[in-house]
Scaffold this active site. Structure first.
Site, PDB file in Angstrom:
ATOM      1  N   HIS A  69      -3.598  -4.459   7.709  1.00 39.26           N
ATOM      2  CA  HIS A  69      -3.732  -3.275   8.544  1.00 39.26           C
ATOM      3  C   HIS A  69      -2.876  -3.404   9.796  1.00 39.26           C
ATOM      4  CE1 HIS A  69      -5.190   0.390  10.282  1.00 39.26           C
ATOM      5  NE2 HIS A  69      -5.700   0.664   9.095  1.00 39.26           N
ATOM      6  N   GLY A  70      -1.953  -2.469   9.923  1.00 40.43           N
ATOM      7  CA  GLY A  70      -1.100  -2.420  11.110  1.00 40.43           C
ATOM      8  C   GLY A  70       0.011  -3.461  11.124  1.00 40.43           C
TER       9      GLY A  70
ATOM     10  N   GLY B 230       1.303  -1.381   4.245  1.00 45.47           N
ATOM     11  CA  GLY B 230       1.650  -0.066   3.736  1.00 45.47           C
ATOM     12  C   GLY B 230       2.546   0.746   4.633  1.00 45.47           C
ATOM     13  N   HIS B 231       1.978   1.239   5.734  1.00 50.60           N
ATOM     14  CA  HIS B 231       2.654   2.245   6.547  1.00 50.60           C
ATOM     15  C   HIS B 231       4.047   1.805   6.990  1.00 50.60           C
ATOM     16  CE1 HIS B 231       3.409   4.731  10.158  1.00 50.60           C
ATOM     17  NE2 HIS B 231       2.820   5.663   9.426  1.00 50.60           N
TER      18      HIS B 231
ATOM     19  N   GLU C 259     -10.815  -9.440   3.324  1.00 50.39           N
ATOM     20  CA  GLU C 259      -9.534  -9.062   3.921  1.00 50.39           C
ATOM     21  C   GLU C 259      -9.763  -8.982   5.424  1.00 50.39           C
ATOM     22  OE1 GLU C 259      -7.472  -5.633   2.336  1.00 50.39           O
ATOM     23  OE2 GLU C 259      -6.327  -5.413   4.190  1.00 50.39           O
TER      24      GLU C 259
ATOM     25  N   ARG D 228      -7.380  12.625   0.757  1.00 46.44           N
ATOM     26  CA  ARG D 228      -6.307  13.190   1.586  1.00 46.44           C
ATOM     27  C   ARG D 228      -4.918  12.727   1.140  1.00 46.44           C
ATOM     28  NH1 ARG D 228      -7.413  10.125   7.274  1.00 46.44           N
ATOM     29  NH2 ARG D 228      -9.478  10.997   6.914  1.00 46.44           N
ATOM     30  N   HIS D 229      -4.845  11.596   0.467  1.00 42.61           N
ATOM     31  CA  HIS D 229      -3.522  11.192  -0.057  1.00 42.61           C
ATOM     32  C   HIS D 229      -3.605  10.819  -1.541  1.00 42.61           C
ATOM     33  CE1 HIS D 229      -5.197   7.436   1.430  1.00 42.61           C
ATOM     34  NE2 HIS D 229      -4.818   7.632   2.678  1.00 42.61           N
TER      35      HIS D 229
ATOM     36  N   ASN E   4       0.858  -1.194   0.000  1.00 45.92           N
ATOM     37  CA  ASN E   4       0.000   0.000   0.000  1.00 45.92           C
ATOM     38  C   ASN E   4       0.894   1.244   0.000  1.00 45.92           C
ATOM     39  OD1 ASN E   4      -1.428   2.264   1.057  1.00 45.92           O
ATOM     40  ND2 ASN E   4      -3.076   0.896   1.672  1.00 45.92           N
TER      41      ASN E   4
ATOM     42  N   GLU F 282      -8.757   0.194  -2.775  1.00 45.84           N
ATOM     43  CA  GLU F 282      -9.630   0.230  -1.594  1.00 45.84           C
ATOM     44  C   GLU F 282     -10.532   1.441  -1.702  1.00 45.84           C
ATOM     45  OE1 GLU F 282      -6.995   0.606   1.677  1.00 45.84           O
ATOM     46  OE2 GLU F 282      -6.291  -1.441   1.534  1.00 45.84           O
TER      47      GLU F 282
ATOM     48  N   ARG G 179      -9.574   7.707  -0.871  1.00 46.14           N
ATOM     49  CA  ARG G 179     -10.525   8.151   0.155  1.00 46.14           C
ATOM     50  C   ARG G 179     -11.438   9.224  -0.408  1.00 46.14           C
ATOM     51  NH1 ARG G 179      -8.998   6.470   5.593  1.00 46.14           N
ATOM     52  NH2 ARG G 179     -10.759   7.738   6.206  1.00 46.14           N
TER      53      ARG G 179
ATOM     54  N   THR H 118      -6.977   6.622  10.179  1.00 44.37           N
ATOM     55  CA  THR H 118      -6.874   5.501   9.239  1.00 44.37           C
ATOM     56  C   THR H 118      -8.087   4.601   9.461  1.00 44.37           C
ATOM     57  OG1 THR H 118      -5.464   3.670   8.474  1.00 44.37           O
ATOM     58  CG2 THR H 118      -5.459   4.126  10.844  1.00 44.37           C
ATOM     59  N   THR H 119      -8.290   3.632   8.577  1.00 42.75           N
ATOM     60  CA  THR H 119      -9.437   2.737   8.710  1.00 42.75           C
ATOM     61  C   THR H 119      -9.412   2.082  10.095  1.00 42.75           C
ATOM     62  OG1 THR H 119      -9.031   2.260   6.391  1.00 42.75           O
ATOM     63  CG2 THR H 119     -10.707   0.933   7.478  1.00 42.75           C
TER      64      THR H 119
ATOM     65  N   HIS I  48      -5.732   3.391  -1.394  1.00 45.93           N
ATOM     66  CA  HIS I  48      -7.063   3.693  -0.859  1.00 45.93           C
ATOM     67  C   HIS I  48      -7.448   5.078  -1.384  1.00 45.93           C
ATOM     68  CE1 HIS I  48      -9.696   3.999   3.056  1.00 45.93           C
ATOM     69  NE2 HIS I  48     -10.381   4.284   1.967  1.00 45.93           N
TER      70      HIS I  48
ATOM     71  N   ARG J  57       2.656  18.998   0.999  1.00 45.51           N
ATOM     72  CA  ARG J  57       3.123  20.219   0.338  1.00 45.51           C
ATOM     73  C   ARG J  57       2.303  20.563  -0.905  1.00 45.51           C
ATOM     74  NH1 ARG J  57       8.363  22.181   1.412  1.00 45.51           N
ATOM     75  NH2 ARG J  57       8.484  22.161   3.678  1.00 45.51           N
TER      76      ARG J  57
ATOM     77  N   ASP K  84      -0.158   4.483  -0.147  1.00 45.31           N
ATOM     78  CA  ASP K  84      -0.882   5.720   0.212  1.00 45.31           C
ATOM     79  C   ASP K  84       0.036   6.773   0.813  1.00 45.31           C
ATOM     80  OD1 ASP K  84      -3.188   4.429  -0.475  1.00 45.31           O
ATOM     81  OD2 ASP K  84      -3.931   4.190   1.561  1.00 45.31           O
ATOM     82  N   HIS K  85       0.954   6.317   1.677  1.00 43.89           N
ATOM     83  CA  HIS K  85       1.699   7.309   2.455  1.00 43.89           C
ATOM     84  C   HIS K  85       2.848   7.951   1.691  1.00 43.89           C
ATOM     85  CE1 HIS K  85      -1.086   6.832   5.538  1.00 43.89           C
ATOM     86  NE2 HIS K  85      -0.849   5.546   5.657  1.00 43.89           N
TER      87      HIS K  85
HETATM   88  N1  PXP Z   1      -5.906  -2.943   4.385  1.00 47.09           N
HETATM   89  C1  PXP Z   1      -6.857  -1.979   4.461  1.00 47.09           C
HETATM   90  C2  PXP Z   1      -8.265  -2.331   4.181  1.00 47.09           C
HETATM   91  C3  PXP Z   1      -6.493  -0.662   4.761  1.00 47.09           C
HETATM   92  O1  PXP Z   1      -7.454   0.298   4.837  1.00 47.09           O
HETATM   93  C4  PXP Z   1      -5.135  -0.360   4.972  1.00 47.09           C
HETATM   94  C5  PXP Z   1      -4.737   1.054   5.243  1.00 47.09           C
HETATM   95  O2  PXP Z   1      -5.081   1.864   4.163  1.00 47.09           O
HETATM   96  C6  PXP Z   1      -4.187  -1.388   4.874  1.00 47.09           C
HETATM   97  C7  PXP Z   1      -4.611  -2.680   4.606  1.00 47.09           C
HETATM   98  C8  PXP Z   1      -2.739  -1.139   5.093  1.00 47.09           C
HETATM   99  O3  PXP Z   1      -2.535  -0.850   6.429  1.00 47.09           O
HETATM  100  P1  PXP Z   1      -1.116  -0.362   6.939  1.00 47.09           P
HETATM  101  O4  PXP Z   1      -0.833   0.923   6.243  1.00 47.09           O
HETATM  102  O5  PXP Z   1      -1.311  -0.212   8.404  1.00 47.09           O
HETATM  103  O6  PXP Z   1      -0.132  -1.422   6.566  1.00 47.09           O
END
Ligand code: PXP
Length: 255
Positions: free
Chosen positions: A191-192, A213-214, A152, A48-49, A6, A69, A44, A99-100, A42, A17, A8-9
């Site tokens: 996630h996480g 992702g993060h 998921e 936002r990103h 992911n 997503e 959104r 975040t979600t 994602h 910026r 996104d970040h």
């Molecule tokens: N899965 C879903 C459904 C999410 O919303 C996210 C965050 O956008 C992720 C996975 C990835 O999560 P993380 O950035 O914490 O790895």
């Protein structure tokens, strides 16, 4: 087991910026070259990103596949249908959240009825569908009844837990993965997840895809920051050799 990264970040840094770097599309190329099986973003509602432009360009550029997503809102579902990524994951979304925060509410009577339309529209557009759910029996059964191809499993509770509680959360994920497979669903998780907590999840029987992702984007700051500073220093060190008449404007110099 597939790894979808992911990105996104990468876009979060760009949007801080409102400029054009770092470009998540460029990041996606690196992610693929490093061996990811696909890329997740994602889109959104508040943008936002990730921006619409990113999703369009990713569709043109990716050599693997895009997992998009999105919340089950008409505008977003229409866009997803028109772009037809390999997979769409429907997620709950609240504007105020950082975040979600959890899986889709799918445990009560009538929960998820609003997902039936988006799911079938996406499937008609040739998009594989996944629902982001908590690792609970009711949610998995409802996902199957709604006709999703995949779920998921939300790993956020596991990621936030520690000690014995983490073990219990892992048990929930293991049972949910087993039930998901029995119900004929493809089982993903995410996630996480981090470098510290991914291994027990990656070892779970029946889970075929992780979305991370993060933590990967965070790690890349440390694995790449040194090189970025060295490049800037080298550029500064060579500046007086490269600019023939100091103080005059030159076309941008490539580096
Ligand atoms: N899965 C879903 C459904 C999410 O919303 C996210 C965050 O956008 C992720 C996975 C990835 O999560 P993380 O950035 O914490 O790895």
């Amino acid at each position: 087991m597939r790894l979808y990264v992911n990105i996104d970040h990468v876009a979060t840094i760009r949007e801080a910026r409102k400029t054009d770097e770092p470009d998540p599309v460029r990041a996606a190329v690196l992610v693929e070259m490093a061996g990811a099986d696909g890329v997740t973003v994602h889109l959104r509602e508040d943008r936002r990103h990730i921006q619409d432009r990113d999703v369009r360009l990713l569709m043109d550029t990716l050599r693997t596949g895009l997992n998009l997503e999105l919340a089950a809102r008409d505008e977003l579902v229409e866009l997803a249908c028109s772009l037809a990524p390999i997979q769409a994951t429907l997620v709950p979304e609240r504007r105020e959240e950082v975040t979600t925060e959890g899986g889709l509410a799918l445990s009560g009577e009538g929960d998820g009825d609003h997902l039936a339309g988006p799911l079938s529209r996406l499937q008609e557009a040739g998009v594989r569908t996944s629902l982001f759910v908590d690792p609970e029996e009711d949610a998995l059964r409802r996902a199957r009844d709604l006709g999703a191809e995949a779920v998921e499993l939300h790993t956020g509770e596991y990621a936030n837990a520690s000690g014995a509680e983490r073990g219990m959360e892992l048990g929930r994920l293991a049972r949910a993965a087993r039930l998901g497979r029995e119900l004929g669903l493809a089982v993903h998780a995410g996630h996480g997840l981090t470098y510290e907590n991914v291994v027990p999840v990656a070892a779970l029987e029946g889970v075929e895809e992780l979305n991370i992702g993060h933590s990967i984007v965070s790690r890349s700051v440390f694995t790449g920051l040194g090189e970025a500073v060295r490049e800037m220093r080298a550029l500064m060190a060579s500046a007086r050799d490269r600019v023939s008449e100091p103080g005059t404007w030159l076309e941008p110099l490539g580096y």
